[in-house]
Design an enzyme around this catalytic site. Structure first.
Site, short mmCIF file in Angstrom:
data_model
loop_
_atom_site.label_atom_id
_atom_site.label_comp_id
_atom_site.label_asym_id
_atom_site.label_seq_id
_atom_site.Cartn_x
_atom_site.Cartn_y
_atom_site.Cartn_z
N GLU A 122 4.40 0.76 -5.83
CA GLU A 122 3.95 1.61 -4.71
C GLU A 122 4.72 2.93 -4.72
OE1 GLU A 122 1.32 0.52 -3.69
OE2 GLU A 122 1.53 -1.62 -4.11
N HIS B 38 3.28 5.30 -7.28
CA HIS B 38 2.02 5.92 -6.86
C HIS B 38 2.24 7.31 -6.26
CE1 HIS B 38 -1.34 3.30 -7.62
NE2 HIS B 38 -0.93 2.30 -6.86
N MET C 120 0.82 -1.20 0.00
CA MET C 120 0.00 0.00 0.00
C MET C 120 0.86 1.26 0.00
SD MET C 120 -2.94 1.35 0.00
CE MET C 120 -3.15 3.13 -0.01
N1 BES Z 1 -3.37 0.64 -3.68
C1 BES Z 1 -3.09 -0.74 -3.81
C2 BES Z 1 -3.32 -1.51 -2.55
C3 BES Z 1 -4.76 -1.76 -2.18
C4 BES Z 1 -5.55 -2.54 -2.95
C5 BES Z 1 -5.31 -1.26 -1.06
C6 BES Z 1 -6.87 -2.79 -2.59
C7 BES Z 1 -6.62 -1.49 -0.71
C8 BES Z 1 -7.41 -2.26 -1.46
C9 BES Z 1 -1.64 -0.96 -4.23
O1 BES Z 1 -1.06 0.10 -4.89
C10 BES Z 1 -1.64 -2.10 -5.18
O2 BES Z 1 -2.16 -1.97 -6.25
N2 BES Z 1 -1.08 -3.24 -4.80
C11 BES Z 1 -1.08 -4.45 -5.56
C12 BES Z 1 0.27 -4.77 -6.12
C13 BES Z 1 0.61 -4.06 -7.39
C14 BES Z 1 2.01 -4.43 -7.84
C15 BES Z 1 -0.37 -4.32 -8.50
C16 BES Z 1 -1.48 -5.53 -4.60
O3 BES Z 1 -1.51 -5.27 -3.40
O4 BES Z 1 -1.73 -6.65 -5.05
ZN ZN Z 2 -1.54 0.30 -6.90
#
Ligand code: BES
Ligand code: ZN
Length: 850
Positions: free
Chosen positions: A291, A294, A256
């Site tokens: 991350e 972002h 996150m």
């Molecule tokens: N913002 C998300 C994390 C998140 C997802 C928080 C759903 C709350 C609910 C983070 O940036 C993200 O996308 N993480 C991915 C990994 C990424 C490499 C695609 C994940 O956690 O799988």
């Molecule tokens: Zn993300």
């Protein structure tokens, strides 16, 4: 708690917030079961609206006191928050609430993991911390004071002051509440610095629990590489003096992007050669980059509302894909991404959960962090990139950052930037965001007097709630080859905009062989009536690496489909072509490993279903097994040399070169294991000094039916390492024989170290069950039953992770009547659970509506 009537939220209902916030102060008095959160928030009427109603989100909070400008606020509590009478000018809200992090097993809001406090606020977790307008278009600078008897107390932004048992933090950048974070615990940092291109020195820390200090080096380097890459490629610099990453064991997702304080699932950041595979290293590098990226695409420019999620996620995935492809191999990365896209997004798009890249309604937003929003969202940006070209793409991005820095934006803002930067009309292109389903693109060819015509037809099948589909803009990269393998027409981008369209190539001296949809230039299913001779030609000669691989894939699929539907034998033409590819030393080993891998069982099921055949998971399983064996026998004399030539003897490095060789060596090993009862795998297992070799040897031994001894040794060696033990749990279920898989999963849950509160452990077992298609879909129905039993149990503990795992059932309409009936029974059983979470209710309803 189940709502009487779960509310549905609509994109079309958006209204701006009545009040904005220019300052937030939070004080946390930490205690496991009674943490006090004291908030002081300065509200200002929003000049962009006349609405003056005051609503604050809040869930599972015990309200102790609430004041407005120093007087009792007398709020009215509602199921999801509170309302109050407020002045029609600016005012200060002060409240105190009590929450219980120790009993928060949903892992959303403030919770405890392995003795530490941590938070997860995206998407709507902040409302479980205090009363607040928990929506991304309300952005504010946060000041945070943490009081707690723990050595390390962290929040967003910069440290202001600290003393014994307290610390204060201040984040100067206005941010939505979903980017808030707090961490407190006994933590150890691995530290470094990064100097930005304008000379600012940023302190970097990767915080872990004692004992994990040996697994931080790689992550810290990946962070530095990401910071440099974003400066070099996008001109984006980091904007604080400090960047913290924390590893936590209990986490619903991968990681996150909280401002200045990223929180990671330990599986997505901790790495060492002994405990992590090459694939783990690559994933960790990509997630850290994601991350970090972002910070600009998500944090500095955020989403107006959650319907716009792809604005930050699609773009950030596109950026992390670019990063990995620069750090490693571009073609290998593209092939891996397409494999993932087809496995997850095409599957989603072809079933009951199909939805737009920008959804128009939801009950629980957590259910929309999907392959469609992420991976198709990234593909849509890739198409824009191809259509406008590299220079205009980066010009548009510069304009985006300049125009929208500090704002909460929409897809319309994003599209407008590209229109303004390039002068293009993107009205039709925008349909990619508003129309669900994977387009099927059919191509036929015609050769008349030196002119070569390619005739394309696009069609998108109806999806839930969207019966009629409009033609999309499809960028089709095409190259034409001569029969000697030379390129007659280099890669050319055709822009298809009509339902049916012809493109002509003049002045050719011979009828060419077309290479269509090079680089996988659009997320579509391509149909072309061709033969295996031509596929073998493209596998040998295509100058586009993606299509070279794709030709081999099409060959393999054709062979498998004929084995399954017609009972044919694996054909020698295919085996020869594959062997030639495998032994072609001019090709990158990583590419050869990908070219030798057979399509997954689920991919074959998807392909059969799309062509009107009801897939039989057992028959697919059998065909893959038979074909692998045939390949092994066909290459019997080559395998030992292929294995030896690609066995890395230098000290382990997780780079592309070494991991490519290991991937090819392990492909050879797994084929060899089909002929030698696991002898070579046992030798590799005993000699392995890294997890990539150890785990692949273990897989081969299990598949050869000779894994018992190695599994026991593995457990003895690694029982103290949770992340490694997750692999041990998962592998046994993944590789179990179809008739045993459900029982293997069930038996593993009876161990003392199976903890369903830990999402990684739960996913290790049940993600693996879903990932063993013949086991999950075994005709006994045991797979379905065991899965449903455990989803029902997990729902009470952790609705978000339960809901995500319901997608195991989303392909049910593909299968025969018996299987459909058994799945329906299980879905109904889940739906009937008393107090079923909103998350799972929505998923089960959508899946059953099919
Ligand atoms: N913002 C998300 C994390 C998140 C997802 C928080 C759903 C709350 C609910 C983070 O940036 C993200 O996308 N993480 C991915 C990994 C990424 C490499 C695609 C994940 O956690 O799988
Ligand atoms: Zn993300």
């Amino acid at each position: 708690m189940k709502d009487a009537a779960p509310q549905t939220f609509y994109l079309s209902d958006y209204t701006p917030p009545a009040f904005l916030i220019d300052e937030v102060s939070l004080t946390f008095r930490l205690a496991p079961e009674a943490t006090r959160v004291i908030s002081r928030i300065h509200f200002v009427p929003n000049p962009d609206t006349t609405d003056r109603s005051f609503f604050l989100h809040g869930e599972q909070l015990k309200l102790i006191s609430a004041k407005i400008d120093g007087h009792d606020a007398n709020p009215t509590l509602t199921p999801h928050g509170l309302t109050a009478e407020v002045p029609d000018h600016e005012f200060t809200w002060e409240a105190e609430v009590e929450i219980s992090p120790a009993t928060n097993t949903a892992l959303e809001g403030l919770y405890m993991s392995n003795g530490m406090y941590c938070t997860q606020c995206e998407a709507e977790g902040f409302r479980k911390i205090t009363y607040y307008p928990d929506r991304p278009d309300v952005m504010a600078p946060f000041h945070v004071r943490i009081e707690g008897d723990l050595p390390v107390l962290l929040s967003n932004g910069n440290p202001v002051d600290q003393g014994e048992g307290w610390a204060e933090w201040s984040d100067p950048w206005p941010k939505p509440a979903y980017l808030f974070a707090l961490v407190a615990g006994d933590l150890r940092a691995t530290s470094g610095t990064f100097t930005t291109r304008s000379g600012n020195e940023v302190a970097l820390n990767l915080w872990v629990r004692p004992g994990d200090e040996g697994k931080t080096e790689f992550g810290l380097q990946a962070l530095k590489d990401s910071m440099k890459w974003d400066e070099d490629v996008y001109g984006r610099e980091y904007d604080l003096d400090l960047f913290n990453i924390v590893a936590v064991h209990d986490f619903n997702m991968g990681a996150m992007e909280n401002k200045g304080l990223n929180i990671f699932n330990s599986s997505a950041v901790l790495a060492s050669p002994e405990t992590s595979t090459d694939a783990n290293f690559e994933r960790i590098e990509g997630i850290i980059a994601h991350e970090y990226f972002h910070n600009w695409t998500g944090n500095r420019i955020t989403c107006r509302d959650w319907f716009q999620l792809c604005l930050k996620e699609g773009l950030t995935v596109f950026r992390d894909q670019q990063f990995t492809s620069d750090m490693r191999s571009e073609p290998v990365k593209r092939i891996s991404d397409v494999l993932m896209l087809r496995a997850r997004q095409f599957r989603e798009d072809a079933g009951p959960l199909a939805h737009n890249v920008r959804p128009e309604s939801y009950q629980e937003i957590n259910n929309f962090y999907t392959a469609t929003v992420y991976e198709k969202g990234a593909e849509v940006i890739g198409m824009l990139y191809r259509l406008v070209g590299e220079t205009d793409y980066y010009r548009a991005l510069d304009m985006y950052f300049q125009r929208h820095d500090g704002q909460a934006c929409t897809i319309e803002d994003w599209i407008a930037v590209f229109e303004d930067a390039t002068g293009r009309d993107l009205t039709q292109f925008k349909r990619w965001y508003t129309q669900a389903g994977t387009p099927h693109l059919t191509v036929t060819e015609e050769w008349v007097n030196g002119t070569y015509n390619l005739y394309f037809k696009q069609e998108t099948k109806p999806t839930p709630g969207q019966p009629d589909k409009q033609p999309l803009v499809i960028p089709i990269a095409v190259g034409l080859l001569a029969h000697d393998g030379s390129e007659i027409v280099p890669t050319t981008l055709l822009e298809m905009t009509e339902a049916e369209q012809t493109f002509s190539f003049d002045g050719l001296t011979e009828r060419p062989i077309p290479s269509i949809l090079r680089e996988f230039s659009a997320p579509v299913v391509l149909h072309r009536d061709t033969n295996n001779q031509e596929r073998a030609f493209l596998l040998a000669h295509d100058t586009d690496p993606f299509n070279k691989w794709e030709a081999g894939r099409a060959l393999a699929k054709d062979v498998l489909v004929r084995m399954i539907t017609k009972g044919t034998k694996p054909d020698t033409g295919f085996l020869d072509a594959l062997r030639q590819m495998a032994l072609d030393d001019t090709q990158d080993p990583a590419f050869r490993a990908l070219a030798m891998a057979l399509p997954s069982q689920d991919d074959i099921a998807q392909t059969l279903y799309a062509s009107g055949v009801t897939p039989d998971p057992m028959a697919i399983y059998g065909a893959v097994k038979t074909l692998s064996r045939a390949i092994a026998e066909h290459m019997k004399d080559d395998l030992p040399a292929l294995l030896a030539a690609n066995t890395v003897t230098e000290p382990y490095l997780p780079n592309a070169e070494q991991s490519g060789k290991r991937a090819l060596a392990n492909t050879a090993l797994s084929l060899l294991s089909k002929l030698d009862n696991g002898a070579a795998a046992q030798a590799q297992y005993d000699a392995a000094d890294n997890m990539t070799q150890q785990l692949s040897a273990l897989s081969c031994l299990i598949r050869a039916g000779a894994g018992a001894d190695a599994l026991a040794k593995f457990e003895q060696q690694w029982h103290g390492d949770r992340l490694v033990m997750d692999k041990w749990f998962g592998l046994q279920v993944m590789l179990a024989e179809p008739e045993d898989a459900a029982q293997v999963a069930q038996t593993l849950t009876e161990r003392a170290d199976f903890d369903m509160k830990n999402p990684n452990r739960f996913r290790a077992v049940f993600g693996a069950l879903a990932g063993n298609p013949a086991g999950f879909h075994h005709p006994s129905g045991d797979g379905y039953r065991t899965m449903a039993d455990w989803l029902i149990k997990l729902d009470t503990v952790n609705p978000q992770t339960t809901a995500r795992m319901c997608s195991a059932f989303d392909t049910w309409k593909r299968y025969d009547a018996d299987r459909q009936a058994m799945i329906r029974d299980q879905l109904e059983r889940i739906a009937a659970k008393p107090d079923l979470s909103r998350d799972v209710t929505e998923m089960v309803e959508r899946i059953m509506a099919a």
